[in-house]
Design an enzyme around this catalytic site. Structure first.
Site, short mmCIF file in Angstrom:
data_model
loop_
_atom_site.label_atom_id
_atom_site.label_comp_id
_atom_site.label_asym_id
_atom_site.label_seq_id
_atom_site.Cartn_x
_atom_site.Cartn_y
_atom_site.Cartn_z
N SER A 155 0.83 -1.19 0.00
CA SER A 155 0.00 0.00 0.00
C SER A 155 0.87 1.25 0.00
O SER A 155 1.62 1.49 -0.94
CB SER A 155 -0.97 -0.05 1.19
OG SER A 155 -1.98 0.91 1.07
N ASP A 246 -9.83 -4.35 -4.74
CA ASP A 246 -9.08 -3.27 -4.11
C ASP A 246 -9.28 -1.97 -4.87
O ASP A 246 -9.12 -1.95 -6.10
CB ASP A 246 -7.59 -3.64 -4.12
CG ASP A 246 -6.69 -2.62 -3.45
OD1 ASP A 246 -7.19 -1.60 -2.94
OD2 ASP A 246 -5.46 -2.85 -3.45
N HIS A 276 -7.89 -5.25 -0.46
CA HIS A 276 -6.71 -4.55 0.02
C HIS A 276 -6.35 -5.04 1.42
O HIS A 276 -7.23 -5.23 2.26
CB HIS A 276 -6.99 -3.05 0.05
CG HIS A 276 -5.78 -2.21 0.24
ND1 HIS A 276 -5.00 -1.78 -0.81
CD2 HIS A 276 -5.20 -1.69 1.36
CE1 HIS A 276 -4.01 -1.05 -0.36
NE2 HIS A 276 -4.10 -0.98 0.97
#
Length: 307
Positions: A155, A246, A276
């Site tokens: 991320s 995601d 995610h």
């Protein structure tokens, strides 16, 4: 394909709690680490884990160093935890970092870079670059091999890995690989996956706005949006992980394509039915989290040990 049942059960449980964007920053940090401890990949025992510091541009940077059994020099993996540049610590990725340490027989350096709102952009990328350069210069001190260093992150940490790889091309150290796990690579515009999956799937539009409020940055700056960098030729080979559900999926895949178009060796893999966080923070619960951890390990093992 549908969201896998284990992941859906997790999302249903999360929906009953207070979302992070409605918490104070300190409470959100505690909650994120606690969730990762509870739902993440279980840590394994390694030969040594040491908390230390590395000099940075604004003071010492905390790092957690995992060392496997065996004699060096060993490969080194520098890892940047995710969390929107606001939450996330080495503790939130303790499980996968310990697993990769043993899987790869590698030193793993997990970085507690500066975050907002206490620190302003580009504090996180400055720290990530500083630690990576330090590792390049001090790998032997860690029992590592300066010719076998890779970076990885999830991320926000995937963003940092991409940024570090661009900087390292120009300023060193030479990197063997970059692993970008559902990375944030372009915040300058909305992508279709943001509209499709921005509600009810852990990383939401509201949470993304909260991250942006607490760590504001210039969307056109390549350190915020490495997809917008003038030139990505010559950066380290990449393994790019994305998840079907995601909101960051499309920008991660766009960056993989950008690298491939620039002649960079790229392996890009989308994990269907996943959300995610399914690798770094939720792999103990999600259907394919451990599979992705092992896939990353297999890729890095090839890079480190087969050339």
């Amino acid at each position: 394909m549908p969201i896998d049942p284990n992941t859906q059960a997790l999302l249903d449980a999360m929906a009953k709690g207070t979302p992070m964007h409605e918490m104070t920053v300190e409470r959100a940090r505690q909650a994120f680490d606690a969730m990762s401890d509870r739902s993440g990949l279980a840590p394994v025992e390694v030969a040594d884990i040491a908390e230390r510091t590395v000099p940075g541009p604004a003071g010492d940077i905390g790092v957690r160093v995992y060392t496997p059994a065996g004699d060096g020099p060993l490969p080194v993996l520098v890892y940047f935890p995710g969390g929107g540049f606001v939450v996330g610590t080495p503790q939130s990725v303790h499980g996968p970092c310990s697993v990769w340490c043993n899987q790869l027989s590698a030193v793993v350096v997990s970085v507690d870079y500066r975050k907002g709102p206490e620190n302003l952009f580009p504090a996180a990328s400055d720290d990530a670059i500083a630690v990576t350069r330090w590792v390049g210069e001090h790998a032997v001190e860690l029992g590592g091999d300066p010719a076998r260093i890779a970076v990885a992150g999830d991320s926000a940490g995937g963003n940092l890995s991409a940024v570090v790889a661009i900087d390292a091309r120009d300023n060193g150290p030479t990197l063997a690989a970059q692993v970008l796990i559902y990375p944030a690579t372009d915040i300058s515009k909305p992508y279709p996956s943001l509209k499709e999956h921005g509600e009810g799937k852990f990383l939401t539009k509201d949470l993304l706005r909260w991250f942006g409020k607490n760590y504001p940055s210039d969307p056109k700056d390549w350190r915020s949006s490495p997809l917008l960098a003038d030139d990505v030729t010559g950066v380290a080979p990449a393994f790019v992980v994305t998840a079907e559900y995601d909101p960051l999926r499309d920008q991660g895949e766009a960056y993989a394509q950008r690298l491939a178009d620039a002649g960079v060796p790229v392996q890009a893999r989308r994990y269907d039915g996943q959300i995610h966080g399914f690798v770094a923070n939720l792999a103990g619960v999600t259907g394919l989290g451990r599979t992705a951890v092992d896939d990353i390990g297999e890729y890095l093992d090839g890079v480190f040990h087969d050339g």
